[in-house]
Design a protein around this motif. Structure first.
Motif, PDB file in Angstrom:
ATOM      1  N   HIS A 111       0.857  -1.189   0.000  1.00  0.00           N
ATOM      2  CA  HIS A 111       0.000   0.000   0.000  1.00  0.00           C
ATOM      3  C   HIS A 111       0.891   1.236   0.000  1.00  0.00           C
ATOM      4  CE1 HIS A 111      -3.438  -2.538   0.974  1.00  0.00           C
ATOM      5  NE2 HIS A 111      -2.675  -3.109   1.900  1.00  0.00           N
ATOM      6  N   SER A 112       0.459   2.277  -0.701  1.00  0.00           N
ATOM      7  CA  SER A 112       1.261   3.499  -0.721  1.00  0.00           C
ATOM      8  C   SER A 112       1.097   4.301   0.572  1.00  0.00           C
ATOM      9  CB  SER A 112       0.908   4.363  -1.938  1.00  0.00           C
ATOM     10  OG  SER A 112      -0.466   4.679  -1.928  1.00  0.00           O
ATOM     11  N   TYR A 113       0.022   4.057   1.280  1.00  0.00           N
ATOM     12  CA  TYR A 113      -0.189   4.677   2.589  1.00  0.00           C
ATOM     13  C   TYR A 113      -1.130   3.799   3.388  1.00  0.00           C
ATOM     14  CZ  TYR A 113      -4.668   6.214   0.696  1.00  0.00           C
ATOM     15  OH  TYR A 113      -5.911   6.229   0.129  1.00  0.00           O
ATOM     16  N   GLY A 114      -1.195   4.039   4.673  1.00  0.00           N
ATOM     17  CA  GLY A 114      -2.086   3.253   5.514  1.00  0.00           C
ATOM     18  C   GLY A 114      -2.294   3.916   6.851  1.00  0.00           C
ATOM     19  N   GLY A 115      -3.275   3.441   7.550  1.00  0.00           N
ATOM     20  CA  GLY A 115      -3.601   3.984   8.856  1.00  0.00           C
ATOM     21  C   GLY A 115      -3.009   3.145   9.968  1.00  0.00           C
ATOM     22  N   MET A 116      -2.749   3.807  11.068  1.00  0.00           N
ATOM     23  CA  MET A 116      -2.276   3.133  12.276  1.00  0.00           C
ATOM     24  C   MET A 116      -2.785   3.944  13.459  1.00  0.00           C
ATOM     25  SD  MET A 116       1.716   4.079  12.350  1.00  0.00           S
ATOM     26  CE  MET A 116       2.270   5.687  12.822  1.00  0.00           C
ATOM     27  N   TYR A 117      -2.422   3.537  14.641  1.00  0.00           N
ATOM     28  CA  TYR A 117      -2.862   4.243  15.840  1.00  0.00           C
ATOM     29  C   TYR A 117      -1.668   4.575  16.720  1.00  0.00           C
ATOM     30  CZ  TYR A 117      -7.451   2.636  14.451  1.00  0.00           C
ATOM     31  OH  TYR A 117      -8.597   2.407  13.739  1.00  0.00           O
ATOM     32  N   GLN A 118      -1.684   5.782  17.275  1.00  0.00           N
ATOM     33  CA  GLN A 118      -0.726   6.170  18.295  1.00  0.00           C
ATOM     34  C   GLN A 118      -1.533   6.180  19.587  1.00  0.00           C
ATOM     35  OE1 GLN A 118       0.683   9.957  16.871  1.00  0.00           O
ATOM     36  NE2 GLN A 118       2.285   8.992  15.682  1.00  0.00           N
ATOM     37  N   LEU A 119      -1.380   5.090  20.346  1.00  0.00           N
ATOM     38  CA  LEU A 119      -2.271   4.758  21.468  1.00  0.00           C
ATOM     39  C   LEU A 119      -3.670   4.634  20.896  1.00  0.00           C
ATOM     40  CD1 LEU A 119      -0.855   6.704  24.506  1.00  0.00           C
ATOM     41  CD2 LEU A 119      -0.537   4.334  23.897  1.00  0.00           C
ATOM     42  N   THR A 120      -4.578   5.577  21.145  1.00  0.00           N
ATOM     43  CA  THR A 120      -5.924   5.454  20.585  1.00  0.00           C
ATOM     44  C   THR A 120      -6.198   6.490  19.512  1.00  0.00           C
ATOM     45  OG1 THR A 120      -6.838   6.880  22.310  1.00  0.00           O
ATOM     46  CG2 THR A 120      -6.858   4.503  22.715  1.00  0.00           C
ATOM     47  N   ARG A 121      -5.214   7.306  19.184  1.00  0.00           N
ATOM     48  CA  ARG A 121      -5.377   8.361  18.182  1.00  0.00           C
ATOM     49  C   ARG A 121      -5.001   7.844  16.805  1.00  0.00           C
ATOM     50  NH1 ARG A 121      -1.918  13.000  19.958  1.00  0.00           N
ATOM     51  NH2 ARG A 121      -0.735  12.318  18.187  1.00  0.00           N
ATOM     52  N   PRO A 122      -5.890   8.014  15.813  1.00  0.00           N
ATOM     53  CA  PRO A 122      -5.551   7.584  14.451  1.00  0.00           C
ATOM     54  C   PRO A 122      -4.402   8.421  13.893  1.00  0.00           C
ATOM     55  CG  PRO A 122      -7.902   8.027  14.658  1.00  0.00           C
ATOM     56  CD  PRO A 122      -7.259   8.506  15.910  1.00  0.00           C
ATOM     57  N   ALA A 123      -3.518   7.763  13.134  1.00  0.00           N
ATOM     58  CA  ALA A 123      -2.397   8.433  12.480  1.00  0.00           C
ATOM     59  C   ALA A 123      -2.211   7.784  11.115  1.00  0.00           C
ATOM     60  CB  ALA A 123      -1.131   8.290  13.316  1.00  0.00           C
ATOM     61  N   ILE A 124      -1.581   8.494  10.220  1.00  0.00           N
ATOM     62  CA  ILE A 124      -1.364   7.964   8.871  1.00  0.00           C
ATOM     63  C   ILE A 124       0.130   7.718   8.660  1.00  0.00           C
ATOM     64  CG2 ILE A 124      -1.153  10.205   7.735  1.00  0.00           C
ATOM     65  CD1 ILE A 124      -2.903   8.862   5.472  1.00  0.00           C
ATOM     66  N   LEU A 125       0.423   6.660   7.933  1.00  0.00           N
ATOM     67  CA  LEU A 125       1.799   6.321   7.612  1.00  0.00           C
ATOM     68  C   LEU A 125       1.928   6.326   6.094  1.00  0.00           C
ATOM     69  CD1 LEU A 125       4.307   4.472   9.277  1.00  0.00           C
ATOM     70  CD2 LEU A 125       3.644   3.190   7.279  1.00  0.00           C
ATOM     71  N   LEU A 126       2.769   7.194   5.572  1.00  0.00           N
ATOM     72  CA  LEU A 126       2.984   7.285   4.130  1.00  0.00           C
ATOM     73  C   LEU A 126       4.183   6.435   3.745  1.00  0.00           C
ATOM     74  CD1 LEU A 126       2.502  11.125   3.714  1.00  0.00           C
ATOM     75  CD2 LEU A 126       0.802   9.333   3.390  1.00  0.00           C
ATOM     76  N   ARG A 127       3.971   5.487   2.824  1.00  0.00           N
ATOM     77  CA  ARG A 127       5.052   4.602   2.385  1.00  0.00           C
ATOM     78  C   ARG A 127       5.673   5.075   1.077  1.00  0.00           C
ATOM     79  NH1 ARG A 127       5.926  -0.669   3.758  1.00  0.00           N
ATOM     80  NH2 ARG A 127       6.314  -1.041   1.567  1.00  0.00           N
TER      81      ARG A 127
END
Length: 114
Positions: free
Chosen positions: A78-94
Motif C-alpha cells: 500500500h502506498s499509505y495506511g492507517g495506524m494508531y498512536q495509542l488510541t489516536r488515528p495516524a497515517i503512515l505514508l510509504r
C-alpha cells in the motif's frame, strides 16, 4: 423508589454510577476511534497490534525505530495506511512521492525508510 434514590446518593452508589459513566463514555470514544480507518476504506494496522507494539516499547523489548519499521512493513503493498498512536488515528505514508513537506513545516516528526 426511595431505595433507588438512596443508592444513588450513598457513597458506594456514587462510585458505581461514576464508574459506569466513565466506562460507557470510554467505550463510545474507543469504538469511534477503532473504526476510524475502516470507515474510510483505508488499509490499516489494527488497534490491538499497535497496542502490543506499544507495550513492547514500554517494556524495552523494542526501540521506537524497530516498532516504526514493523508498522512500515505491515503496510507493504500500500502506498499509505492507517495506524494508531495509542488510541489516536495516524497515517503512515510509504510512497516517497506522496511526501511533500512545506518549508514552514517542522521535520521533527518525519521518518523515512527508503
Amino acid at each position: 423508589m426511595i431505595g433507588i434514590l438512596t443508592g444513588l446518593f450513598w457513597p458506594p452508589g456514587n462510585i458505581t454510577l461514576v464508574c459506569m459513566t466513565i466506562s460507557l463514555l470510554s467505550y463510545y470514544y474507543l469504538q469511534d476511534n477503532i473504526n476510524y480507518w475502516a470507515k474510510r476504506g483505508v488499509a490499516y494496522i489494527p488497534l490491538s497490534k499497535c497496542m502490543m507494539l506499544f507495550v513492547d516499547q514500554v517494556l524495552g523489548r523494542k526501540t521506537l525505530m524497530d516498532i516504526s519499521k514493523v508498522q512500515y512493513d505491515l503496510l507493504e503493498g500500500h502506498s499509505y495506511g492507517g495506524m494508531y498512536q495509542l488510541t489516536r488515528p495516524a497515517i503512515l505514508l510509504r510512497d516517497p512521492a506522496m511526501i511533500k513537506v512545506p518549508s514552514s513545516f517542522s521535520r521533527k516528526y518525519i521518518a523515512t525508510y527508503v
